[in-house]
Enzyme design. Structure first.
Site: not given
Length: 220
Positions: A136, A206
């Site tokens: 992230c 993601e």
């Protein structure tokens, strides 16, 4: 010896390439991304970042190192002051009401991603969870830097790009990379395997997160 983070990056290279090629990312740069799609993304990312901040605090309780504890707690505070504040600015600009925020349910991918983080901490411990949160930080830096080369013609999207192509963000990523390498140096071979698995799985989520936002994924 090659730094552990370089090994992680190599293990997830195909997933990161897919993230860079996501229609959401490409259209954000070109300015063709519909505002409704970006709005959906922001609401889901708001949920994610709130949980992301919580996981930092929980990780801080799992270490006896005061230095690591301070770093993780500072990371949680930084999320509140910077990224979440930035999110609030974007949501206000798009006229998202507080009621809409309260009533927005987590989409399946966002929900699964967050559960992956908490499950990793509960089952595998601190070092694998640090690797689970690393994409992230790090992937957003790579995307921000790549998109900043040409920018976006949409002012809102340009502000988003600049958030992840900034000095303060680079400092945070560098600190996370150092923490990861330090933990890997102290870990057993088995623990390093868990760390890599957590990193790759988060890289998968993601990639899915962009697709989730682009499709405005629902519980159906």
């Amino acid at each position: 010896m090659t730094e552990f983070t370089a090994q992680l990056r190599y293990a997830a290279k195909d997933l990161w390439k897919k993230s860079m090629e996501q229609p959401f990312v490409k259209e954000l740069q070109s300015g063709q991304l519909p505002l409704a799609t970006f709005r959906f993304y922001l609401l889901q990312d708001r949920y994610y970042l709130a949980e992301f901040s919580k996981i930092h605090r929980l990780m801080a309780k799992k270490t006896t190192s005061q230095e690591v504890q301070r770093f993780l707690l500072a990371g949680a505070q930084d999320l509140q002051e910077c990224e979440i504040t930035m999110q609030q600015h974007f949501l206000a600009e798009l006229k998202v009401t507080s009621n809409e925020i309260k009533e927005t349910d987590a989409a399946p991918t966002a929900y699964a991603y967050v559960n992956h983080l908490f499950k990793t901490l509960e089952k595998d411990g601190l070092a694998p969870c640090v690797c689970a949160i690393l994409p992230c930080y790090w992937l957003y830096q790579e995307i921000g830097q790549a998109l900043a080369q040409t920018g976006s013609p949409v002012a809102l999207y340009q502000k988003w790009i600049e958030t992840y192509d900034s000095d303060w963000y680079d400092v945070n990523v560098s600190r996370m990379l150092k923490l990861t390498n330090d933990l890997a140096a102290q870990a057993s071979e088995r623990e390093r395997g868990q760390m890599q698995k957590a990193f790759v799985r988060s890289s998968y989520y993601e990639c899915r997160f962009w697709q989730m936002a682009y499709e405005q994924e629902q519980w159906q």
